[in-house]
Design a protein around this motif. Structure first.
Motif, short mmCIF file in Angstrom:
data_model
loop_
_atom_site.label_atom_id
_atom_site.label_comp_id
_atom_site.label_asym_id
_atom_site.label_seq_id
_atom_site.Cartn_x
_atom_site.Cartn_y
_atom_site.Cartn_z
N VAL A 173 0.27 9.46 -6.49
CA VAL A 173 1.04 8.23 -6.26
C VAL A 173 1.03 7.88 -4.77
O VAL A 173 0.79 6.73 -4.38
CB VAL A 173 2.49 8.39 -6.76
N SER A 174 1.27 8.88 -3.93
CA SER A 174 1.28 8.65 -2.49
C SER A 174 -0.10 8.23 -1.98
O SER A 174 -0.21 7.39 -1.08
CB SER A 174 1.75 9.91 -1.76
N LEU A 175 -1.14 8.80 -2.56
CA LEU A 175 -2.50 8.41 -2.17
C LEU A 175 -2.76 6.94 -2.49
O LEU A 175 -3.28 6.18 -1.67
CB LEU A 175 -3.52 9.29 -2.89
N LEU A 176 -2.38 6.53 -3.70
CA LEU A 176 -2.60 5.14 -4.10
C LEU A 176 -1.74 4.18 -3.30
O LEU A 176 -2.17 3.06 -2.98
CB LEU A 176 -2.31 4.99 -5.60
N HIS A 177 -0.53 4.61 -2.96
CA HIS A 177 0.38 3.75 -2.20
C HIS A 177 -0.08 3.59 -0.76
O HIS A 177 0.20 2.57 -0.12
CB HIS A 177 1.79 4.35 -2.25
N GLY A 178 -0.77 4.60 -0.24
CA GLY A 178 -1.25 4.52 1.13
C GLY A 178 -0.47 5.36 2.12
O GLY A 178 -0.52 5.11 3.33
N ASP A 179 0.27 6.36 1.63
CA ASP A 179 0.95 7.28 2.54
C ASP A 179 -0.08 8.15 3.26
O ASP A 179 -1.22 8.29 2.80
CB ASP A 179 1.94 8.16 1.77
N ASN A 226 -6.14 0.54 9.01
CA ASN A 226 -6.76 0.12 7.75
C ASN A 226 -5.76 -0.26 6.67
O ASN A 226 -6.05 -1.13 5.83
CB ASN A 226 -7.67 1.22 7.22
N TYR A 227 -4.59 0.39 6.66
CA TYR A 227 -3.71 0.26 5.50
C TYR A 227 -2.33 -0.33 5.79
O TYR A 227 -1.70 -0.88 4.89
CB TYR A 227 -3.52 1.63 4.84
N TYR A 228 -1.84 -0.20 7.00
CA TYR A 228 -0.45 -0.62 7.26
C TYR A 228 -0.27 -2.13 7.08
O TYR A 228 0.55 -2.58 6.28
CB TYR A 228 -0.03 -0.19 8.67
#
Length: 327
Positions: free
Chosen positions: A140-146, A169-171
């Motif tokens: 879940v954290s990987l998909l969310h971008g943590d 890249n993700y923020y």
């Protein structure tokens, strides 16, 4: 310790409740996490067509998942008392939350504290130890971008470069606004002895309830994301929250290190006062410290849990149908 006949039924009931809660937590994980993954997969076309809307929906589901985790403690009779400034006032701003790390329970405490802060949880990015990547919530954290950070001196420079790239890249692209950071770099019981030795060697204050923070990740976050403006940067300790406008936070490494040290020295004093009196000292301008009891809506919890279990049932039947159709 011997158990009397009078105590046996009571202890049996306590054990039964504990087993039922554990079974529910397992079932909750088994339906909620796969359902989240399936929804994220099925919504990939929306990610291409309207990325902003996709990450908004993903963030809402992420908030629901964290709400489910918070509900486990809530239904067991635990709540959180918030002290200090009300960070709800800056829930729509960008912020870095600097948290002292006592134990794993800090994460669940934060999940509960932040549920009533608007979309903070949905728009939040966590920085956590890489070992959590391999837990049930890791996907879940990987998909969310943590971001998962690897501890150790030999990894430090590499990890800071990876963090900078991750933020770039993700923020912004995923609409994130808050970052949760544990600057101490580990649990109190694991870091205290090393921190105290470092403090003694460098003539720094001897801390017992917190450890001296590391400033590498904080420096990268601020230098990568921050424009000089008036939005706040909340730092919370044991549900005691303070807000610091970003204009008051130095960016130069030496000044930032001293600033962080001072914040954690303040945390030490606050926790010392709390452990002695059972309450935090009043803020400036207050005669008496005022706390706020954190509550969760039972109806909201019921609805998101129902959605999770119904979704799990739906996805199970869909996958089962395609499996039998194809094989």
């Amino acid at each position: 310790m011997a158990v009397t006949l009078e105590e046996a039924p009571w202890l049996g009931w306590i054990l039964l409740k504990a087993l039922l809660r554990f079974a529910f937590m397992v079932a909750n994980n088994l339906v909620a996490i796969p359902s989240y993954i399936c929804y994220v997969i099925i919504l990939q076309p929306l990610r291409v067509l309207d990325s902003k809307r996709f990450w908004y929906i993903e963030g809402i589901m992420y908030k629901w998942l964290l709400g489910m985790v918070a509900s486990w403690g809530w239904y067991a009779g635990y709540t959180v008392m918030e002290w200090g400034e009300d960070i709800k006032a800056i829930s729509k701003d960008e912020a870095v939350m600097l948290v002292n790390h006592q134990a794993t329970g800090d994460v669940c405490t934060l999940m509960m504290c932040l549920q009533d802060k608007g979309l903070v949880v949905a728009e939040m990015m966590w920085l956590m130890d890489h070992i959590f990547k391999y837990t049930n919530f890791g996907i879940v954290s990987l998909l969310h971008g943590d971001f998962f950070i690897r501890q150790g001196r030999s990894y430090r420079d590499q990890q800071l470069l990876l963090l900078k790239k991750h933020l770039e890249n993700y923020y912004r692209s995923r609409g994130r606004k808050w970052i949760v950071l544990f600057p101490e770099g580990g649990f109190l019981r694991k870091r205290r002895e090393t921190s105290q030795a470092f403090a003694k060697k460098n003539n720094l204050p001897f801390l017992t309830h917190v450890t001296l923070p590391r400033c590498g990740a904080t420096k990268i976050i601020l230098s990568t994301l921050v424009a000089r403006q008036e939005n706040g940067s909340p730092a919370g300790g044991d549900a005691k929250e303070s807000i610091f406008p970003i204009k008051d936070v130095p960016l130069e490494i030496d000044d930032l290190t001293n600033w962080l040290y001072q914040r954690f020295i303040e945390k030490e004093d606050l926790l010392s006062h709390f452990y002695e009196t059972g309450a935090f000292p009043p803020s400036k301008g207050q005669k008496e410290a005022v706390s706020r009891e954190m509550t969760l809506s039972n109806m909201w919890i019921f609805l998101i849990q129902s959605f999770a279990f119904l979704s799990g049932y739906m996805w199970y039947n869909i996958i089962q149908y395609f499996y039998h159709y194809l094989f």
